[in-house]
Design an enzyme around this catalytic site. Structure first.
Site, mmCIF file in Angstrom:
data_model
loop_
_atom_site.group_PDB
_atom_site.id
_atom_site.type_symbol
_atom_site.label_atom_id
_atom_site.label_comp_id
_atom_site.label_asym_id
_atom_site.label_seq_id
_atom_site.Cartn_x
_atom_site.Cartn_y
_atom_site.Cartn_z
ATOM 1 C CG HIS A 6 -1.723 1.166 1.376
ATOM 2 N ND1 HIS A 6 -1.837 1.948 2.467
ATOM 3 C CD2 HIS A 6 -2.812 1.637 0.390
ATOM 4 C CE1 HIS A 6 -2.747 2.740 2.301
ATOM 5 N NE2 HIS A 6 -3.346 2.851 1.290
ATOM 6 N NE ARG A 7 -1.813 5.598 1.463
ATOM 7 C CZ ARG A 7 -2.326 6.544 2.311
ATOM 8 N NH1 ARG A 7 -1.315 7.394 3.004
ATOM 9 N NH2 ARG A 7 -3.682 6.477 2.572
ATOM 10 C CD GLU A 33 -2.776 2.156 -3.125
ATOM 11 O OE1 GLU A 33 -3.787 2.924 -3.431
ATOM 12 O OE2 GLU A 33 -1.983 2.412 -2.417
ATOM 13 C CG ASP A 35 -2.897 6.704 -3.522
ATOM 14 O OD1 ASP A 35 -3.997 6.134 -3.549
ATOM 15 O OD2 ASP A 35 -1.982 6.545 -2.532
ATOM 16 C CG HIS A 48 -3.153 9.352 -0.195
ATOM 17 N ND1 HIS A 48 -3.871 9.812 0.926
ATOM 18 C CD2 HIS A 48 -3.780 8.144 -0.110
ATOM 19 C CE1 HIS A 48 -4.677 9.371 1.248
ATOM 20 N NE2 HIS A 48 -4.841 8.249 0.681
ATOM 21 C CD GLU A 107 -6.905 5.273 -4.213
ATOM 22 O OE1 GLU A 107 -6.138 4.584 -3.512
ATOM 23 O OE2 GLU A 107 -7.716 5.933 -3.896
ATOM 24 C CE LYS A 109 -6.204 8.581 -2.942
ATOM 25 N NZ LYS A 109 -7.003 7.905 -2.184
ATOM 26 C CG ASP A 228 0.389 0.983 5.472
ATOM 27 O OD1 ASP A 228 -0.218 1.164 4.356
ATOM 28 O OD2 ASP A 228 0.253 1.357 6.483
HETATM 29 O O1 G3P Z 1 -6.387 1.217 -2.600
HETATM 30 C C1 G3P Z 1 -6.618 0.996 -1.333
HETATM 31 C C2 G3P Z 1 -6.302 2.264 -0.571
HETATM 32 O O2 G3P Z 1 -4.850 3.058 -0.963
HETATM 33 C C3 G3P Z 1 -7.663 3.285 -0.704
HETATM 34 O O3 G3P Z 1 -7.298 4.242 0.051
HETATM 35 O O4 G3P Z 1 -6.914 6.524 1.224
HETATM 36 O O5 G3P Z 1 -5.035 4.665 1.074
HETATM 37 O O6 G3P Z 1 -5.903 5.624 -1.134
HETATM 38 P P1 G3P Z 1 -6.093 5.369 0.510
HETATM 39 MG MG MG Z 2 -4.695 4.522 -2.087
#
Ligand code: G3P
Ligand code: MG
Length: 238
Positions: A6-7, A33, A35, A48, A107, A109, A228
């Site tokens: 995640h990120r 993943e 953003d 993000h 993702e 945004k 994470d």
């Molecule tokens: O894609 C999963 C997660 O990244 C969504 O929430 O706010 O971390 O971008 P956020």
């Molecule tokens: Mg995200």
């Protein structure tokens, strides 16, 4: 269960930066993943928050600054001194370091108020990157619609952050043809996952950062998590 870093490996390095993506790869991540949002001059950058205040040495909306201005910012010091001077990368810079067979979950945004061409920009960049394993997700379902209209073959993940009374009705009436539903982990139920699977949709859930939570969400039968910690221990199968 699949795991998306995640990120990047955001527990170990500043989120959405090249060091975080390198660390995720080092830890063996098979999915990452990130953003994406647009600068004022239309460059897709990996960041993000809509505002720069918390995670850079600047302030205000990302979309108000040009790529030249964004590229000069420090997006690492907030995490630790070791990462002082770490820059916000462009999507294309990330593509250069992530092998094509590591699945990228991009993702989008996008603030609904601003009609930005982010879906087109992301689709153009990804279409030019042949043989890349990727999918596109967003909380902004209008952006997903645009992606689907631009390229019907792109795998789409519908992100949600609240409890949905009838997710199947919602998705079917939206016209979206998702690859996956990506709900926040606290809203998962066994029925939700079973309903999604009956429709042929995968379920990928965020953010799962402890073995205990991984165990709980695994019980629902989901297909993957965002974490994470790319080195999180994943329960075998339930
Ligand atoms: O894609 C999963 C997660 O990244 C969504 O929430 O706010 O971390 O971008 P956020
Ligand atoms: Mg995200």
């Amino acid at each position: 269960m699949e795991l998306f870093a995640h990120r990047g490996a955001s527990a170990y390095a500043p989120e959405n930066t090249l060091p975080a993506f390198r660390k995720a790869l080092e830890l063996g991540a098979r999915g990452i993943e990130l953003d994406v949002q647009l600068t004022s001059d239309g460059v897709p950058v990996v960041f993000h928050d809509f505002f720069l205040d918390k995670k850079t040495n600047s302030s205000g909306l990302v979309r108000k600054l040009s790529w030249k201005e964004i590229s000069a910012l420090d997006a690492g010091s907030w995490f630790s001194n070791e990462y002082k001077g770490t820059r916000i990368p462009t999507l294309e810079e990330v593509l250069e370091i992530v092998p094509r067979d590591v699945c990228l979950n991009i993702e989008i945004k996008a603030l609904s108020l601003f009609k930005e061409p982010i879906a087109r920009k992301v689709c153009d960049i990804m279409a030019a990157d042949a043989e890349r394993d990727y999918m596109i997700s967003s909380f902004n379902h209008q952006s997903l619609k645009e992606v689907q209209e631009l390229d019907n073959n792109v795998r789409i993940g519908i992100l949600t952050s609240s409890h949905m009374l009838n997710v199947v009705d919602y998705v079917e009436s939206s016209g979206l043809k998702p690859y996956s539903l990506n709900p926040e982990a606290s809203y998962l139920t066994n029925e939700y996952v079973a309903d999604a699977h009956r429709k042929g949709w995968k379920v990928l859930s965020y953010v799962v950062n402890s073995p205990e939570m991984a165990e709980i969400v695994a019980q629902t039968g989901i297909d993957g998590i965002f974490s994470d910690y790319p080195d999180l221990e994943i329960p075998a199968s339930v």
